[in-house]
Design an enzyme around this catalytic site. Structure first.
Site, PDB file in Angstrom:
ATOM      1  N   LEU A 137      -3.255  11.205   0.680  1.00 47.31           N
ATOM      2  CA  LEU A 137      -2.353  10.109   0.987  1.00 47.31           C
ATOM      3  C   LEU A 137      -3.011   8.830   0.480  1.00 47.31           C
ATOM      4  O   LEU A 137      -4.239   8.700   0.517  1.00 47.31           O
ATOM      5  CB  LEU A 137      -2.111   9.984   2.497  1.00 47.31           C
ATOM      6  N   ASP A 138      -2.209   7.882   0.021  1.00 51.24           N
ATOM      7  CA  ASP A 138      -2.756   6.597  -0.391  1.00 51.24           C
ATOM      8  C   ASP A 138      -3.499   5.946   0.772  1.00 51.24           C
ATOM      9  O   ASP A 138      -3.198   6.204   1.938  1.00 51.24           O
ATOM     10  CB  ASP A 138      -1.635   5.665  -0.845  1.00 51.24           C
ATOM     11  N   ARG A 139      -4.447   5.068   0.442  1.00 51.15           N
ATOM     12  CA  ARG A 139      -5.238   4.389   1.471  1.00 51.15           C
ATOM     13  C   ARG A 139      -4.338   3.758   2.542  1.00 51.15           C
ATOM     14  O   ARG A 139      -4.613   3.852   3.741  1.00 51.15           O
ATOM     15  CB  ARG A 139      -6.096   3.293   0.823  1.00 51.15           C
ATOM     16  N   ARG A 238       7.301   5.800  -3.221  1.00 53.42           N
ATOM     17  CA  ARG A 238       7.250   4.366  -3.504  1.00 53.42           C
ATOM     18  C   ARG A 238       8.043   4.023  -4.767  1.00 53.42           C
ATOM     19  O   ARG A 238       8.768   3.021  -4.802  1.00 53.42           O
ATOM     20  CB  ARG A 238       5.794   3.926  -3.616  1.00 53.42           C
TER      21      ARG A 238
END
Length: 299
Positions: A137-139, A238
């Site tokens: 997962l992205d930060r 996104r």
């Protein structure tokens, strides 16, 4: 079962039987003579076992005949982190919920990341294993993740991911009021030289991506939307949200500057998969972040 000994050693439990189907937290509140805060703390701190397996999910489904063990210890847990919640563990895998702001794995020097948190916990609890990353997962995205504890589970999860994971959903706050209640976005995603992912309606050499969406709530300025992935491409949600002209709030890369919660408003809240070794279905879900819900409360 050797990996569970650190949790059970010198631990005292109260044994209870389930008489009818119920959700775990509701059942505990009705049947355990402790305060609500104490019960929730015991559950979060891995002090509850269902049929001899540690469970931390508030909404875990109980069935008549299940055996509940409630720890009476004041210190149930060797795992403590403000950024990571340990939801499930056995000898092969762990399932965690990560906070926004922490990386899934190491990137650069002295970076805070989930893998290091788990490796420190394994060392502290005297488990001879390390955390193997199988997806990311992205930060700034929060939510559910799986880590393998050995190479066998890691290889199976990595190579059979699309067959093993049968339901994966996110919830996001999008900028603006969504026109459609539901729908599907499909196109090809590819990175440019600046590592920005862009979409194309035709095959541009990138990877085909499919995202289903369903609007859960609307306010006069935002939409709360559930996304279900058929594919798991980099930045898929996104980019697809931006394609709809309703980018994810707080998205500095693909957004429009709308940031009501001062964070990327994207949360991985459901993860359902077949266990890589036992092949048993495993289903996990978390609550929608409170900040997300507050944006849609009636004024």
């Amino acid at each position: 079962m050797r990996n569970q000994k650190p949790y059970q050693k010198k631990e005292k439990y109260v044994q209870l039987n389930v008489q009818e189907n119920a959700l775990l937290l509701e059942w505990l509140l009705a049947n355990v003579k402790q305060s609500k805060s104490k019960i929730k703390a015991t559950l979060q701190n891995r002090g509850i076992m269902v049929n001899k397996k540690i469970v931390t999910q508030f909404n875990y489904e109980l069935h008549a005949g299940d055996k509940i063990s409630v720890s009476t210890s004041k210190k149930n847990d060797q795992f403590q982190s403000r950024y990571v919640k340990l939801l499930y563990e056995d000898r092969y895998i762990v399932v965690i919920e990560k906070a926004q702001g922490i990386l899934s794995m190491e990137a650069g020097h002295a970076s805070l990341n989930v893998k290091k948190v788990l490796d420190d916990y394994f060392k502290k609890s005297k488990q001879k294993c390390t955390a193997h990353v199988v997806h990311r997962l992205d930060r700034d995205t929060s939510g559910l993740m799986i880590y393998a504890k050995d190479m066998q589970a890691e290889q199976i999860l990595e190579h059979e991911w699309h067959n093993i994971v049968y339901d994966r959903r996110y919830v996001a706050v999008l900028s603006g009021i969504m026109e459609d209640d539901s729908g599907t976005i499909s196109n090809w995603l590819k990175d440019n030289k600046a590592y920005v992912t862009y979409s194309s309606p035709f095959d541009n050499g990138g990877k085909y991506a499919v995202t289903h969406f369903s609007v859960l709530k609307r306010s006069n300025s935002h939409s709360l939307v559930e996304f279900k992935l058929d594919t798991g491409r980099k930045n898929q949600i996104r980019v697809h949200a931006a394609d709809m002209n309703h980018p994810v709030c707080g998205d500095n890369k693909y957004g429009n500057g709308d940031n009501p919660l001062r964070r990327l408003c994207l949360h991985a809240y459901m993860l359902c998969f077949y266990h890589p070794i036992t092949r048993q279905p495993m289903e996990f879900s978390t609550y929608i972040p409170a900040g997300f819900k507050r944006l849609f409360e009636s004024k």
